[in-house]
Write an enzyme that holds these catalytic residues in place. Structure first.
Site, mmCIF file in Angstrom:
data_model
loop_
_atom_site.group_PDB
_atom_site.id
_atom_site.type_symbol
_atom_site.label_atom_id
_atom_site.label_comp_id
_atom_site.label_asym_id
_atom_site.label_seq_id
_atom_site.Cartn_x
_atom_site.Cartn_y
_atom_site.Cartn_z
ATOM 1 N N GLU A 297 -91.752 30.887 -34.367
ATOM 2 C CA GLU A 297 -92.541 29.845 -35.029
ATOM 3 C C GLU A 297 -93.174 30.337 -36.333
ATOM 4 O O GLU A 297 -94.355 30.142 -36.586
ATOM 5 C CB GLU A 297 -93.612 29.296 -34.080
ATOM 6 C CG GLU A 297 -93.009 28.650 -32.837
ATOM 7 C CD GLU A 297 -94.006 27.898 -31.967
ATOM 8 O OE1 GLU A 297 -95.163 28.312 -31.903
ATOM 9 O OE2 GLU A 297 -93.591 26.888 -31.364
ATOM 10 N N ASP A 371 -91.626 25.251 -23.005
ATOM 11 C CA ASP A 371 -92.982 25.455 -23.506
ATOM 12 C C ASP A 371 -94.046 24.773 -22.646
ATOM 13 O O ASP A 371 -94.592 23.746 -23.062
ATOM 14 C CB ASP A 371 -93.067 24.942 -24.955
ATOM 15 C CG ASP A 371 -94.348 25.386 -25.646
ATOM 16 O OD1 ASP A 371 -95.077 26.190 -25.067
ATOM 17 O OD2 ASP A 371 -94.598 24.911 -26.772
ATOM 18 N N GLU A 399 -102.651 22.129 -22.712
ATOM 19 C CA GLU A 399 -102.052 21.597 -23.939
ATOM 20 C C GLU A 399 -101.177 20.382 -23.654
ATOM 21 O O GLU A 399 -101.188 19.412 -24.398
ATOM 22 C CB GLU A 399 -101.225 22.697 -24.626
ATOM 23 C CG GLU A 399 -100.440 22.193 -25.814
ATOM 24 C CD GLU A 399 -99.601 23.270 -26.503
ATOM 25 O OE1 GLU A 399 -99.674 24.446 -26.113
ATOM 26 O OE2 GLU A 399 -98.863 22.913 -27.445
HETATM 27 C C1 GCV Z 1 -99.962 29.849 -30.202
HETATM 28 C C2 GCV Z 1 -96.586 26.243 -28.391
HETATM 29 C C3 GCV Z 1 -97.936 25.794 -28.862
HETATM 30 C C4 GCV Z 1 -98.437 26.661 -30.003
HETATM 31 C C5 GCV Z 1 -98.441 28.118 -29.523
HETATM 32 C C6 GCV Z 1 -97.033 28.495 -29.106
HETATM 33 C C7 GCV Z 1 -96.962 29.904 -28.534
HETATM 34 O O1 GCV Z 1 -95.628 25.984 -29.349
HETATM 35 O O2 GCV Z 1 -97.878 24.445 -29.237
HETATM 36 O O3 GCV Z 1 -99.725 26.241 -30.343
HETATM 37 O O4 GCV Z 1 -98.903 28.982 -30.527
HETATM 38 O O5 GCV Z 1 -96.610 27.602 -28.094
HETATM 39 O O6 GCV Z 1 -97.024 30.033 -27.327
HETATM 40 O O7 GCV Z 1 -96.830 30.843 -29.294
#
Ligand code: GCV
Length: 710
Positions: A297, A371, A399
């Site tokens: 990411e 995720d 989340e």
């Molecule tokens: C910390 C998901 C979440 C992100 C998070 C990522 C991760 O994509 O939406 O906020 O980033 O996981 O676990 O690295």
């Protein structure tokens, strides 16, 4: 007349006292009242009286309401943080090979007292995982990524210096001061009070490690200022047996070290990390190590230099090894551009390196392959790596499960993962030691500076459950729920029984009203709270959009991951699971649409078509969410007014959100199936067009915004 006046005054006084005693959730599950000085039990300590043993002694003095207690650290006591507790009729004895083991024994004794459990025989416990670790996604400016409980308790920028918001009636730790004014010293004292309360809560459930900052790590976390702050936190947490770790940014040597590269094979870069590790250990001799999100990411990593995960992880491991530190290297990776099936990418990327990671590297793997969705199958990487120490990462913060509004108890989700991991032909080693390596279990924390720590009083259950499962994954969901409810709210048997049922059912109900039958990632575009299965703006990569995951069309619904006609991701599982998942007929129906694209008229085991079953499962989820609200409504007599009311508002909102999810998804999928809604499906409350027009723009949406929802 006079008498009446006094009566009114007395009533006001009484109400004031009641108000003073009102609960704000800040005491979590540690609500036993302190003993008066003259009621404190006798406590004898034997063994080296370090700060941890003295803490154990304090806890018993202040909260144990029984006979004398003897706390013994002895050579032949239980190792690995374990302890024995027994009553030899003269005294209750807590014994361990370490003072930390004794402290855990003390908290166990106090938990038994709070639950009204007698000590029968010897209670003998040793935790399952060596490292029971929280991951805070806290940023140095005080914000918390995916945090729904306010700001960070560790970091703050000048503008977010601790305010009244962080002030808590913290029990069980000595408050250095109350921040009545903004004098820096007082603020500092107040932070220390919060960190102590945090450490105490963690120790009471066996958590022994914490990563203080976000995996999307800022390089400045390794600068002098933040390291000084890390040292201060470590000093406060140490007596409670909690080691601190930091997430590091792989590009730090370049970003703050003045080097022109962060290439892991470059000698200057390697030297930089070694020196950095030496500096850290000079300040924090028991520092735990680094957590790393690399090449994921947009985060930097070894691949930026044509190197591999092994090159990157082993370089950091080499820097930490002389100090006994470890690297937790995350496997949450998917290609920077659209590539193969996202659910398959971690195995593709990591399996070639199995067996090549250094002794002090653990590969940290999310419980599912995508995720933290409400339901995912186990990550195949957890079952595939034979020669690499792995660990599971779960998400305590909700989340994807209603944030701090929906009450969803996550223990059943995590236990589901442990259970599937027992596949006889898998190589799951996250709970077994490979050689001398350590085992670990990580949870992304749901903690912030809100008075009740987690945003919702019921969300505390997930922090509690994480600690208890990291200690003993064989505990049942019911036992954990009962423990939490009776310590946190009331020991009344009606309350505990009814709410245990609600908690234990809540995750399954959430799956039903959000994403039943294996659907996943059909969240709205700008947040992960509500539904938007139609969200597909041009120019956004496909695997960030719901249609990529649900693949609804005129024929049916679901992501074909079979070998014959789909992405082939099923092949990444060991044969016992592959055979099950790859075959439409043997695939568990709660994962059907994860692995298969299924015709709308496909007959499910119940004899119903997929379409009818989909609609009726959404309907069932809504009815269950409504029943949770009704049950909580009836719990008023058992719970203090403030917490009851705050949760009532949330339970009602959860039920309404369940309708929102049901109507959005069913009405949208109906535009593909073109089939009538089955009997038993109540008329929609929302219109699809209205929902499509609705945009929830808040990212970290909180309870305060509840009324703005559809
Ligand atoms: C910390 C998901 C979440 C992100 C998070 C990522 C991760 O994509 O939406 O906020 O980033 O996981 O676990 O690295």
């Amino acid at each position: 007349m006079m008498k009446r006046k006094y009566a009114v005054l007395a009533l006001i006084l009484l109400l004031c006292c009641f108000e003073a005693k009102a609960e704000d959730g800040s005491r979590l599950w540690l609500r036993t009242e302190k003993n008066a000085q003259q009621e404190q039990p006798k406590v004898k300590m034997s063994g080296k009286k370090d700060a941890t043993l003295r803490l154990a002694c304090d806890e018993i003095h202040q909260y144990w309401k029984g006979k004398s207690v003897v706390l013994t650290v002895k050579k032949n006591g239980k190792t690995r943080d374990g302890f024995d507790i027994f009553d030899d009729s003269r005294a209750v004895r807590i014994e361990s090979a370490s003072s930390l083991g004794v402290l855990y024994g003390a908290y166990t004794l106090l938990r038994m007292q709070a639950m009204g459990q007698p000590i029968q025989g010897t209670i003998s416990e040793t935790p399952c995982y060596d490292i029971r670790i929280l991951n805070h996604w806290d940023n140095p400016n005080g914000t918390v990524e995916r945090g729904f409980a306010g700001r960070s308790i560790f970091w703050h920028d000048a503008l977010s210096a601790p305010s009244g918001r962080t002030r808590r009636a913290v029990d069980g730790v000595t408050s250095a001061s109350t921040p009545q004014d903004n004098a820096p010293q007082k603020q500092d004292d107040h932070l220390v009070t919060i960190w102590k309360a945090y450490a105490r809560a963690n120790a009471s459930i066996g958590i022994n490690a914490t990563v203080l900052n976000n995996v999307n790590a800022k390089p400045l976390m390794l600068g002098d200022e933040k390291l000084q702050e890390t040292k201060r936190i470590a000093d406060v947490l140490r007596p409670y047996g909690i080691k601190v770790y930091l997430s590091v940014n792989f590009a730090s040597p370049k970003a703050i070290g003045g080097l022109s590269t962060a290439d892991p094979l470059d000698p200057d870069v390697r030297r930089w990390w070694k020196e950095k590790a030496n500096d850290i250990y000079r300040m924090i001799p028991d520092f735990g190590g680094f957590l790393v999100k690399a090449n994921s990411e947009g985060e930097p990593g070894p691949m930026d230099y044509g190197r591999s995960h092994v090159d990157g992880a082993n370089m950091l491991a080499e820097a930490l090894a002389p100090h006994g530190g470890i690297v937790m290297w995350r496997a949450f990776v998917y290609s920077a551009k659209e590539g193969s099936d996202r659910a398959a990418q971690a195995v593709e990327e990591f399996m070639p390196y199995d067996g090549q990671f250094a002794e002090n590297v653990i590969i940290q793997i999310k419980n599912g392959p995508v995720d933290f969705q409400p339901r995912e199958p186990i990550s195949p990487l957890l079952l595939a790596m034979k020669q690499t120490q792995t660990m599971i990462e779960v998400q305590i913060t909700q989340e994807y499960l209603g944030e701090s509004v929906h009450s969803v108890f996550l223990a059943p989700m995590w236990k589901e993962c442990f259970d599937v991991a027992k596949a006889p032909d898998g190589f799951a080693n996250f709970d077994k030691h490979i050689g001398n390596r350590k085992t670990a279990f990580a949870g992304v924390a749901n903690i912030g500076d809100s008075r009740n720590w987690c945003g919702s009083d019921m969300a505390q259950a997930n922090w509690y459950a994480f600690g208890r499962l990291a200690w003993n994954p064989d505990l049942s969901n019911e036992q954990i729920a009962r423990e939490f409810l009776s310590q946190t709210f009331s020991t009344n048997p009606v309350f505990v029984t009814e709410m245990t049922h609600v908690l234990c059912q809540s995750r399954e109900s959430c799956v039903k009203y959000m994403m039943p039958l294996g659907l996943h990632h059909i969240f709205a575009g700008n947040h992960h709270y509500g539904p938007e299965p139609w969200y597909a703006p041009k120019g956004v990569r496909a695997d960030w959009l719901p249609p990529y995951y649900h693949k609804a069309d005129a024929n049916g619904l679901g992501f074909d991951r079979t070998v014959e006609t789909g992405s082939g991701a099923t092949k990444q599982y060991p044969p016992s699971l592959y055979n099950k998942y790859n075959d439409l007929n043997s695939c568990p129906e709660n994962l059907l649409l994860w692995f298969h694209h299924v015709a709308w008229n496909h007959r499910m085991h119940s004899g119903k078509t997929l379409w009818d079953m989909l609609c009726l499962t959404y309907e069932e989820g809504v009815r269950e969410a409504e029943a949770f609200a009704d049950t909580w409504r009836n719990m008023k007599q058992y719970v203090d007014a403030d917490r009851w009311e705050a949760l009532m508002k949330r339970y009602d909102r959860q039920a309404r959100d369940a309708w929102w999810w049901r109507d959005a998804c069913v009405l949208y999928f109906q535009t593909f199936s073109k089939l009538p809604l089955p009997d038993g499906f109540r008329p929609a409350k929302f219109k699809l067009d209205d929902l499509k027009r609705y945009r929830l723009v808040m990212d970290n949406y909180t309870a305060a915004d509840m009324d703005k929802l559809p």
